[in-house]
Design an enzyme around this catalytic site. Structure first.
Site, PDB file in Angstrom:
ATOM      1  NE  ARG A 107      -4.247  -1.361   0.519  1.00 24.04           N
ATOM      2  CZ  ARG A 107      -4.529  -2.372   0.254  1.00 24.04           C
ATOM      3  NH1 ARG A 107      -3.118  -3.149  -1.250  1.00 24.04           N
ATOM      4  NH2 ARG A 107      -5.372  -3.377  -0.889  1.00 24.04           N
ATOM      5  CD  GLU A 125      -3.295   2.724  -5.470  1.00 21.70           C
ATOM      6  OE1 GLU A 125      -4.337   2.031  -5.297  1.00 21.70           O
ATOM      7  OE2 GLU A 125      -1.763   2.952  -5.213  1.00 21.70           O
ATOM      8  CG  HIS A 160      -3.040  -0.728  -6.980  1.00 24.68           C
ATOM      9  ND1 HIS A 160      -4.145  -0.694  -5.632  1.00 24.68           N
ATOM     10  CD2 HIS A 160      -3.931  -2.399  -6.574  1.00 24.68           C
ATOM     11  CE1 HIS A 160      -4.075  -1.696  -4.768  1.00 24.68           C
ATOM     12  NE2 HIS A 160      -3.518  -2.525  -5.107  1.00 24.68           N
TER      13      HIS A 160
HETATM   14  C1  8YV Z   1      -6.808  -5.122  -6.015  1.00 26.28           C
HETATM   15  C2  8YV Z   1      -4.752  -5.270  -3.026  1.00 26.28           C
HETATM   16  O1  8YV Z   1      -5.869  -3.681  -6.758  1.00 26.28           O
HETATM   17  O2  8YV Z   1      -6.192  -7.435  -2.670  1.00 26.28           O
HETATM   18  C3  8YV Z   1      -5.638  -6.212  -2.594  1.00 26.28           C
HETATM   19  O3  8YV Z   1      -5.785  -6.007  -1.533  1.00 26.28           O
HETATM   20  O4  8YV Z   1      -4.714  -4.387  -4.075  1.00 26.28           O
HETATM   21  C4  8YV Z   1      -5.913  -5.378  -4.782  1.00 26.28           C
HETATM   22  O5  8YV Z   1      -5.776  -7.433  -5.289  1.00 26.28           O
HETATM   23  C5  8YV Z   1      -8.186  -4.211  -5.257  1.00 26.28           C
HETATM   24  O6  8YV Z   1      -7.632  -5.208  -3.467  1.00 26.28           O
HETATM   25  C6  8YV Z   1      -9.479  -4.532  -5.996  1.00 26.28           C
HETATM   26  O7  8YV Z   1     -10.409  -3.713  -5.037  1.00 26.28           O
END
Ligand code: 8YV
Length: 311
Positions: free
Chosen positions: A231, A260, A278
């Site tokens: 993150r 983001e 991402h």
């Molecule tokens: C996705 C992520 O981009 O799973 C996570 O924590 O950061 C990624 O897999 C995102 O959460 C999809 O909404």
């Protein structure tokens, strides 16, 4: 009576179709006035489906007083107020394991890219610069030192891949993992000093905000690279930009950012920085598996009262 599921943001067709097939399916993103929609339908909602793009805060939980589960699409749930959910007896589930391989694959791809200049080389060729002379020499990856910040499921999968590159591995966690096959480094600063590549693989949220501080970034030194697939909040982004601009670290490969989809302007012009939007889990295979796990969590919860992967 079918339970009512409120989907907050856009989701894969697989998820939307699955929700529509089994539940009374409400879509908040399509409502012209979200507050009005929640005032009208909130009390009927039994479950909420959230994602990295659309999280759940206390106000949303207040607006769906009868919801009993938040099924989150993603392994990281820093945009879900889990504490508040717990206080209201709402279960939160996420999508662990199914994305580990893809995230770890991309993490290694970023290590190789930032060290060897894959993206920079691509730009070099496309810009017609090759006939005018070779690219500057790059940095070897195999046999180098990898410091993993957060040796969870994803951190371990990255480390396993790095072993294939004969990398020496150490890690930093809040606590030492008794079964970890790598040396534990209590001090993140020391880990940064020791390693060639600092891999950020810890969870987001308040507990890790700014963990990779200006001091940690400086400790990497002019030969050190930072890679972040976790993150943006974990890294002091302005300090990172400043260190990169002054070449106090060798480079960075970033799949995640503090705000983001905004990326600090200064990074765009830097050839020693790899930027991806991402995408660590963003393969057809893995996103389908994540979507299926959201559906399976809901199905299990409504059948047994238990989610398959509660947080
Ligand atoms: C996705 C992520 O981009 O799973 C996570 O924590 O950061 C990624 O897999 C995102 O959460 C999809 O909404």
């Amino acid at each position: 009576m079918k339970p009512t599921v409120l989907q907050l943001g856009p989701m894969l067709p697989l998820v939307e179709q699955g929700l529509a097939a089994s539940y009374t399916h409400l879509l908040l993103a399509k409502a012209p006035d979200a507050a009005l929609f929640l005032a009208e339908h909130g009390a009927a909602v039994d479950a909420v489906v959230s994602s990295g793009r659309a999280g759940v805060n206390a106000a949303l939980l207040d607006a769906v007083p009868n919801a009993r589960i938040v099924a989150h699409f993603g392994v990281g749930y820093d945009n879900v107020d889990v504490e508040c959910a717990r206080g209201k007896g709402v279960v939160v589930s996420n999508t662990p394991d199914v994305l580990t391989d893809c995230v770890a694959d991309l993490a290694m791809g970023l290590v190789i890219d930032v060290a060897r200049g894959v993206s920079a080389g691509d730009r070099y060729v496309r810009a017609g610069r090759w006939p005018k002379g070779p690219m500057p020499l790059a940095t070897k990856v195999s046999g180098k030192r990898l410091g993993v910040v957060g040796l969870g499921r994803i951190g371990r999968a990255i480390a396993a891949r790095a072993e294939g590159f004969d990398m020496e591995i150490r890690y930093h966690n809040r606590r030492q993992s008794p079964d970890a096959p790598y040396p534990f480094e209590h001090s993140l600063l020391e880990l940064a000093r020791w390693c060639d590549f600092l891999m950020v693989a810890t969870s987001g949220g308040e507990a890790t905000r700014g963990l990779v501080s200006a001091a940690v970034i400086e400790a990497l030194g002019p030969e050190g690279f930072l890679v972040n697939i976790a993150r943006g909040s974990v890294v002091d982004e302005p300090a990172l930009v400043a260190a990169l601009a002054a070449r106090r670290i060798a480079g960075a490969a970033l799949d995640v950012f503090a705000d983001e989809p905004r990326v600090p302007e200064a990074l765009l012009a830097m050839d020693n920085v790899v930027l991806t939007p991402h995408i660590a889990s963003a393969t057809t295979d893995t996103r389908a598996a994540m979507g299926q796990l959201v559906l399976d969590n809901l199905a299990s919860f409504f059948e047994t009262g238990r989610a398959l992967t509660p947080v």
